[in-house]
Design an enzyme around this catalytic site. Structure first.
Site, mmCIF file in Angstrom:
data_model
loop_
_atom_site.group_PDB
_atom_site.id
_atom_site.type_symbol
_atom_site.label_atom_id
_atom_site.label_comp_id
_atom_site.label_asym_id
_atom_site.label_seq_id
_atom_site.Cartn_x
_atom_site.Cartn_y
_atom_site.Cartn_z
ATOM 1 N N GLU A 124 41.992 14.607 111.812
ATOM 2 C CA GLU A 124 41.415 14.611 113.163
ATOM 3 C C GLU A 124 42.023 15.702 114.039
ATOM 4 O OE1 GLU A 124 43.747 12.720 112.127
ATOM 5 O OE2 GLU A 124 45.068 12.015 113.737
ATOM 6 N N CYS B 227 48.166 8.692 108.407
ATOM 7 C CA CYS B 227 49.590 8.722 108.775
ATOM 8 C C CYS B 227 50.120 7.288 108.934
ATOM 9 C CB CYS B 227 49.782 9.565 110.039
ATOM 10 S SG CYS B 227 51.494 10.081 110.287
ATOM 11 N N HIS C 172 46.801 14.772 109.080
ATOM 12 C CA HIS C 172 45.929 14.378 110.194
ATOM 13 C C HIS C 172 44.641 15.198 110.224
ATOM 14 C CE1 HIS C 172 48.601 11.694 112.559
ATOM 15 N NE2 HIS C 172 49.562 12.373 111.968
#
Lengths: 222, 83
Positions: free
Chosen positions: A196, A86, A194
């Protein structure tokens, strides 16, 4: 065990999620403040999401001038695996470590939702061993994620297998539905989604772990 | 000598400008007719200490090129005035 450095700029806000995701993927991970200049002992580098330096001027524009970035560039030049997530992707393009730029989303829409991604290359450190065509459900959360580059650059990205991930449904006007790209060598990857945040079934998806595990597996030394 | 510099940064022609398009729709929502081709941009002003106008221009162009604009998507224009 591979050691990952998660770089923290003033305004980063996804660094703890990145550490948690990397640990779930089998690495040890530590936060490294942007004024540091030493990455020796680390096998992996992550530039996390957020608003580095407030995203003043342009998203990622000032972060490239942080002291750590010369070391990150040297780490990448020696083949070290680097991923920018990002805002980290925006930093990598502004730093010239990845081609192109990330422009405001089409229709000025801020997107915060799940997105379906299609793996477009198995060559990058983030997708090594992940079959081309694999669909992954991973959230996006951005305002400036519309990938832009000139025609010659796009051609080069396509010819060199540097388009890493595409959106199944283009949310932001990105050229060629691009969600993530790599450098020519495949060891530096930037992506807007994302991974994660998709590491726990409880939170809806573990598809991000597929990418983070590939990344951890790409560590140059163990 | 002191000069004042103005750098205008705009998206390059052909690069989509969602902000410009949104402003254009707002103009027509205001009931103002006949406005088209709205493109946004930013302007920066600063002062430069240099020996000559050409030296001041070179400094301003350097700042504009290496920091204020992203050449992948943006153009810049520099103007210099003696103070």
């Amino acid at each position: 065990m591979s050691r990952a450095a998660v770089i923290v700029f003033p305004g980063s806000n996804c660094e703890h999620d990145a550490v948690s995701g990397l640990e779930l993927a089998g690495a040890s991970a530590e936060l490294v403040w942007h004024t540091e200049t030493d990455l020796s002992g680390y096998d992996l580098v992550v530039l996390p999401g957020g608003f580095a330096h407030g995203d003043y001027l342009r998203a990622g524009a000032l972060a490239r001038l942080s002291p750590i970035m010369d070391t990150v560039a040297a780490f990448a030049a020696s083949g070290g695996p680097v991923v920018g997530i990002c805002n980290g992707f925006q930093v990598l393009t502004e730093a010239g470590m990845l081609p192109g730029a990330l422009q405001k989303n089409a229709h000025l829409k801020f997107h915060c939702k799940d997105s379906t991604l299609i793996v477009a290359s198995s060559r990058s450190v983030l997708t090594r061993g992940v079959a081309v065509g694999t669909e992954l459900s991973i959230p996006i959360n951005h305002f400036s994620g519309s990938y832009v580059c000139d025609e010659a650059t796009l051609q080069r990205l396509q010819d060199n297998d540097q388009v890493v991930l595409r959106y199944a449904e283009n949310p932001n006007g990105s050229l060629d539905d691009i969600a993530g790209i790599s450098n020519d060598a495949g060891n530096v990857v930037g992506l807007m989604p994302h991974p994660e945040r998709a590491c726990s079934a409880l939170l809806g998806s573990t598809d991000g772990l597929v990418l983070l595990q590939a990344f951890v597996g790409a560590a140059v030394s163990a | 000598m002191r000069f004042s510099a103005t750098v205008t940064v705009r998206l390059r022609p052909g690069i989509a400008d969602p902000e410009g398009s949104t402003i254009e729709r707002a103009v027509s929502a205001l009931g103002i007719a006949g406005v088209s081709g709205v493109r946004g941009g930013r302007s920066f002003t600063f002062e430069v200490e240099a020996d000559s106008e050409s030296a001041a221009t070179a400094v301003a162009v350097d700042v504009a090129t290496r920091l204020l604009s992203n050449p992948v998507i943006e153009d810049h224009a520099v103007s210099i005035e003696a103070k």
